[in-house]
Design an enzyme around this catalytic site. Structure first.
Site, PDB file in Angstrom:
ATOM      1  N   GLU A  65      37.111   4.312 -30.825  1.00  0.00           N
ATOM      2  CA  GLU A  65      35.730   4.658 -30.452  1.00  0.00           C
ATOM      3  C   GLU A  65      35.653   5.396 -29.119  1.00  0.00           C
ATOM      4  OE1 GLU A  65      33.508   1.025 -30.707  1.00  0.00           O
ATOM      5  OE2 GLU A  65      33.520   0.997 -32.882  1.00  0.00           O
ATOM      6  N   GLU A 117      35.268   0.623 -39.784  1.00  0.00           N
ATOM      7  CA  GLU A 117      34.739  -0.706 -39.487  1.00  0.00           C
ATOM      8  C   GLU A 117      33.389  -0.835 -40.182  1.00  0.00           C
ATOM      9  OE1 GLU A 117      34.589  -1.468 -35.271  1.00  0.00           O
ATOM     10  OE2 GLU A 117      36.648  -0.772 -34.923  1.00  0.00           O
TER      11      GLU A 117
END
Lengths: 646, 646, 646
Positions: free
Chosen positions: A141, A312
């Site tokens: 991320e 995710e």
């Protein structure tokens, strides 16, 4: 296919084999590991402990799982920070951001780049040709927790060097930034300071360049790791898991360094944080807004050049929004299938088991800390069974509608909103949402990407319309709906010579002579071919082109020139719907009337309907005959899928 | 008895004798002095000027007043700060908090501890055996202005040492904090950093330990002063004046260093600051919320192990809330009697005379700056007369209801609210308020304190249920109403192995398998033995125990096991009332129906009724016969007192 | 006369002559230049480039324009900041405020004062006797972007020296600041610290002195430049362009250094920022509030001792408010005429042409970046034509109503609001607005200025009533309406010995014995000669004087003593209107009933009516006969002017 995120280092080693077996039994193919494991991999400077990770990969691979291996650069350990404190980033107040969480690294830190190279080479060297390793995730991320921008001395030096490369001479920079205004002229690149911490606003062009520079630093960092991984791990994919709702760097550009994109889908967390009004959010607090995940699927499919995963997937409540509700029953299954409907190749849940300790202990997993299966875990099992029944899904094909999304636009409007509520990602979301409420599939594409083959193109706004962006708009045969502020800025963040819409004037002979932001409570009515109201933003136009709707004062609200339709305001919902009810059919597209919480999406010859709303939705009779999954009455939090003629 | 706070250093010396005489005439017994007088006591380093203070004590004592002497450590003078700048605390941004107000001291500063010892010894040595001195107040309002936590280098060193003592080995710390998560493993205590200033959230266990450490530092500091005072001033009491609404340190623990507790009661200021809704606050802006002072009386009576004073009683408008109204006529008298009803031994007004200069010039006193008696002063005179008529008040006895209040719970929920509006002190206040609206007397007790003799125990939430806390709950014969999140965390801030409610499962065989926070606007209905709605928080439970109320989806909302009743949500007012209307009678208690603004409180055989509401309240006929004070019709801002059979 | 702001350095030199010609053709007399041109004037240390500026002045002067020359001290260039970094100011967190915008200078920096002197002498020396130069503007918008207060080491040293001069001895300072409170006594001026960054509130008297000191530094800086300009440029005026809504320094005091005042009028930006309620602001978002510009005209006419210009007049949307709407058609003309009606000598538009680059690219000009005339530019042309028809306007005369405005009052109430919404400038604005809604012309005058000749004087509040202020109030023969908190503080920020209203008690025998702030939602009704409600603030008074209105509890709300009327609260609109409907006629003034959006203003024998509202306003018949401009029906966004008997 399904995947899961797993942290062998969080669990007793004697649980690993059972976990791996259970994963396979649950229909899971991919297991992502090790993105936060640096302190276990290298517990002391230069001393690597591979043994545990060798064993973990061995257990997982031995169970038939394919490993997505990560570089652990999102969390350098304390000993490294103590040895190289210049790794830490600097906030906009000049304060060093400290150790103790993650992403405590600056993209312009030379020590950090050197250490990242070292650990990446170590991990890639160790596992590059491991048979269990299917591919690589770089870092984790990028940009999370506001970490793209850093304001320390190394950032300044790197920015100065970047500017030197961009402009060649300081004179060219002075011109581009307009430094003659407010006496800010510079005599050399060494005189450049970071555009932050001044008494009031710094030059917008300087801030824009700092955003571009910072985005380029992310890309360069990603490429550095990708190059090492590709050298050590031939035949494996290289990807990154982007976080939703982030516009801090150019995801299209970083995506070019990857084999495909993945993103992290948290529909409830994002719905909590998105600037919805309370009444609008209320029905969707426990389901997520019906366009929230879909918008990102379509965005990251574009960033991945047609290929994407969910790395995710939210499997239950999360821990990081202001409020963190439990998803309604069925939502985890629905979100998973929705991702597949939008073309996801893999949906990987975060995480296998809820961690009972540390920062994310309130983040659900497929399993609970006591090793029982959670509600989300049960839904994932159902998905696995349904996937087995469904067989191979058809390939995703190009949608008939394209929405142009541009990270530079996000930065420009962030730097110069001119009205406090002019929010770029919200604007794009609103346009996307309305198209989807009218039954459309949408591709979200970069400015400058080919628009060939689309029936309708939506460009909510493109303040700087690049040459490539203009060329794509010129070349398309689609009907194009263009929003306000498009073409209003040069590459140097200045007003174009012939006034906005700048280069767009080649298609639309018009000039925007005035613009005003509209405070909440102030709106301007629009009547004509489209009716509704301007909110937030309105323009005054002089034109010889066709004016098909006007504001109350007679000034043009909609200007049309051939297949180009310019909308001179931020439309309220009524006006936006009216506009799309015009431009979609004008592009030859049929509209589908849907309840507020139902959305459709095609994947090849399959069409899916997802019901986010509170009421059952009854399929039209003619669709029932071709049902592939689900029932003629689609209950709330359920979906159906049928076959269509392609 | 009555007291007052007096600052001889603020007034011409020739006023002192008149003031002292007037105090005695006003029925005042105790006079607190000198807590901010360091710069007068020691105007230059090492040069003490005792003369003025000797004379002041002489005048006050000579008039028959008993002096509460203070250590002046809340305000070290400028010359000391200039000599020892390390005394200054550090804020969470790493910035030194400066001189110029008060509490500019860090509890971990070695220089500060040394200097505090020195001045305490000096003052105690001088006045320890002074006959006029009845006892001592240590410092002033520990923690006021957010001064428990400090983030400087000395704080870090002390924290590292504290951790060393707590954990013995760094491995144990790594395990307790879960540092394997996000690669935060440490190799030694010297690698520990303060859990602040990181890019995002630091480990909750680390933050919890920093709260525990910081609270321990307050206690150690208090004990240091107490030891000195007890050595120099035998036979005198030692206390501290706690400030209301503060949960920054463990008041129960600090209370153990004292002979009794005192607290500073500002009903209007607290009502302005408490997170009431506007509509709820409106009727009480000028009276204070009817449970605001009472809640604290009952809390500090527990902290003082049955004994407490009001050291500072609001006598009129204050200066420090966002808005500072004038109390309605009668309220100063009402507040004073309410304190006595709750067992206060002394109510001491802050302050004798409003100071015309400096920071608190807008804070009323019993006298105005021009030496006239204020409205509050006149009410205090009335109280004094009433006290003389009343004679000795009976002793306060144990209440039938206990509410368990735990400072560690406050810290845990502050660190991990999971829903933005999950506020611990508000939650306890809501439960307390509802019990009082149903006519109950309530003791507020520490987790782990004996619950023997209570009929009903309320435990709104105890995230970490300690062994002592569990033992007390197990041993009680009361009906126990237990709120959500109880037992949800280990001492190391992790989810217990068998899921929540952790150790409580020995009484209530159940597992909390999911929890969700509910955004404002989202609520879940509850029906069954209790009906109402869950707001803010809701749990999903699996259990074989009796389920006596359920959520709309059938999941248990209330689980009962013998005398233990578990409520799986934050209840709205209706559900909370329904729950208490069940558990109070289940414990054998009768309920009294009262108007919204009326509250009852027993002291021995006396029962008081206080009317905070806008309407008169007529006593039931059978009570009128035993009226001791007041009238059968209790007017707004008035009270009545009658004798009951005990 | 009209003027314009022009930046030759922003445009190709071959546009200058055309621009100058167009200015003259547009009826423009004055052109202001060079206030941000330092980096062009002195591109390297000590190397001046006068050539371009000589040519620019030559072109402008040659076209018949009169040049308002500026000192360029609002924007020192980067090379100077790099050489003398101590020039940069320090924010209240101790952080240096950086380069990159404007006003990056501290008024107490010795380097800055030296450099300012140097550049001022250079510019004044070069152009002081230039025939084209009509006068001088010093710097630009002192205080803009919160730049009056700076908190660095040089600020501290200068503050200490200022205090030394003010108090002579540290004992006197200790007494004035009340340092005995909280043990803050100082032994020397060297021990003084800045009253910022403490743990909680610092002494109000210390903060007040820091405000006074900081204001004095602005004045001294202005005087330094004025002295140089007057020495080098005899016969030219010296002025400064004040920004509206700023109370950071004493404009009356700075005004004394100038020949007349000018101010920068941005009605829409100010209306966006002023603390109006949403419903109140809504009708005026695109016109500006009808009293916003007028209030400032009347304020700066006073600051200029009867003479003022608009140096910057908003000509279209601006770029700096939260929302920036386009003015409704007619407003630029209306605002211009309104300025003239209030006595402006010159209205100078900001700016000639919208700049397509840098920070103010969204700020409209009379011309657009593409050299076309903007909507505002067309209205300016209309004004020019109308001015030619109108001929010389009569002189402005003293208004019948005076409103006393005091910068020290603003600071005191900022330091000690006691209720969060007690805002000084809003209070004065409310009183001003109501007088104007009743048809009055108002002069806004300094406290202490002569009040001779007024019929009614409004003193919304004067917490410290100076000797001069008292003398002026005593001497006036007007009816005087005095608001709450007047006389409530000594010069040392303490409560006066005999309680408030302090010295005012010589006119009004009364004592304010209690004061309370009223939270939104709480109000106290007033009945009697005036009726309405107290909001925000209320006082309790003991008096033997006439009480002509009372609160619901019987306490005096209005106290009258001869021509002095004291209002013991912040009045709601009804009460304020009732009060003015009493005191204006009591002063012999007639009231005019006007719609909510219409305002009147006299200039000599002319009376203007400006219609900010949404409905046409029809002039009374008897006025139509003497119409000079406009029509009997005054349309929205239009005005009329007629002749009255004087």
């Amino acid at each position: 296919m399904l995947g899961v995120c797993y942290y062998p280092e969080h669990w007793p080693e004697d649980w690993w084999a059972d976990d791996a077996t259970a994963m396979r039994a649950a229909g899971i193919t991919y297991v992502r590991i090790a993105e936060f494991a640096w302190s276990r991999i290298e517990p002391e400077p230069g001393r690597f402990d591979w043994a545990w990770l060798d064993r973990a990969i061995g257990v997982l691979g031995g169970a038939g799982l394919r490993v997505v291996m990560c570089t652990p650069t999102a969390t350098p350990p304390k000993w490294l920070i103590d040895r190289e404190p210049s790794i830490l980033p600097t906030d906009e107040n000049g304060r060093t951001r400290g150790f103790g969480s993650r992403r405590h690294t600056g993209f312009s830190s030379e020590a950090w780049i050197r250490e990242s190279r070292r650990i990446t080479e170590a991990v890639a060297g160790r596992y590059g040709d491991n048979q269990a390793v299917a591919g690589w995730q770089i870092d984790n991320e990028f940009g999370c927790h506001d970490t793209v921008l850093s304001y320390g001395p190394e950032d300044l030096r790197a920015f100065q060097a970047w500017l030197g490369r961009r402009y060649g001479s300081i004179g060219r920079l002075n011109e581009a930034w307009g430094t003659v205004f407010w006496s800010a002229e510079l005599r050399s690149f060494a005189e450049v300071s970071l555009p932050v911490g001044a008494v009031t606003e710094t030059a917008p062009a300087a801030r824009m360049d700092f955003r571009r520079f910072s985005s380029d630093q992310v890309r360069a960092y990603c490429r550095m790791q990708a190059d090492i991984l590709r050298a050590h791990s031939p035949g494996r994919f290289v990807t990154h898991n982007f976080m939703g709702r982030f516009t801090g760097f150019d995801h299209h550009a970083v995506g070019e360094e990857l084999d495909f994109a993945t993103w992290d889908s948290y529909p409830l967390g994002f719905t909590d944080q998105f600037p919805f009004g309370d009444a609008e959010r209320a029905p969707f607090i426990e389901t997520g807004h019906p366009d929230m995940a879909a918008f990102h699927h379509d965005l990251y499919r574009g960033i991945g050049r047609g290929r994407f995963w969910i790395m995710e997937q939210q499997p239950g409540p999360v821990n990081w929004a202001d409020w963190n509700p439990v998803p309604k029953p069925g939502m985890v299954r629905l979100w998973t299938w929705e991702a597949f409907a939008h073309g996801a190749e893999v949906v990987s849940y975060f995480r296998w088991r809820q961690c009972p300790f540390a920062q994310e202990q309130m983040h659900a997993g497929l399993h609970r800390p006591n090793r029982s299966v959670s509600a989300g875990g049960k839904e994932a099992l159902q998905v696995a069974a349904e996937l087995r029944s469904a067989g191979t899904l058809p390939a995703s094909t190009q949608a008939p509608v394209a929405l142009v999304f541009d990270y530079e636009a996000a930065w420009m409007l962030d730097i110069q909103p001119q009205g406090k509520d002019f929010n770029y990602i919200e604007m794009c979301f609103r346009w996307y949402e309305m198209a989807r409420r009218l039954g459309q599939d949408v591709d979200i594409v970069a400015s400058g990407a080919s628009l060939a083959g689309y029936r309708t193109v939506l460009a909510p706004t493109l303040p700087h319309l690049s040459e490539a962006g203009l060329a794509a708009l010129s070349a398309t045969e689609a009907t194009v709906l263009i929003g306000p502020r498009t073409g209003s800025r040069s590459v140097d963040f200045s007003i174009p010579d012939g006034l906005p819409p700048g280069p767009l004037r080649s298609m639309l002979p018009m000039q925007v002579v005035d613009v005003g932001s509209l405070r909440p409570g102030l709106s301007h009515p629009v009547t004509g071919k489209f009716a509704g109201r301007a909110i937030r933003w309105r323009e005054w136009i002089e034109t010889d082109a066709d004016v098909t709707a006007r504001f109350h004062d007679g000034s043009p609200a909609v200007v049309e020139g051939g297949r180009y339709v310019y909308l001179a305001c931020w439309p309220d919902a009524a006006l936006l719907e009216a506009a799309l009810r015009h431009v979609l059919p004008a592009g030859g597209l049929g509209l589908t009337e849907l309840p507020a919480g139902v959305r459709l999406r095609h994947r090849g010859e399959l069409c899916f309907a997802f019901n986010y709303g509170p009421e059952p939705w009854t399929l039209p009779d003619h669709l029932v005959r071709t049902l592939v999954m689900g029932h003629p009455v689609v209950e709330p939090q359920d979906f159906a899928c049928w076959r269509v003629a392609v």
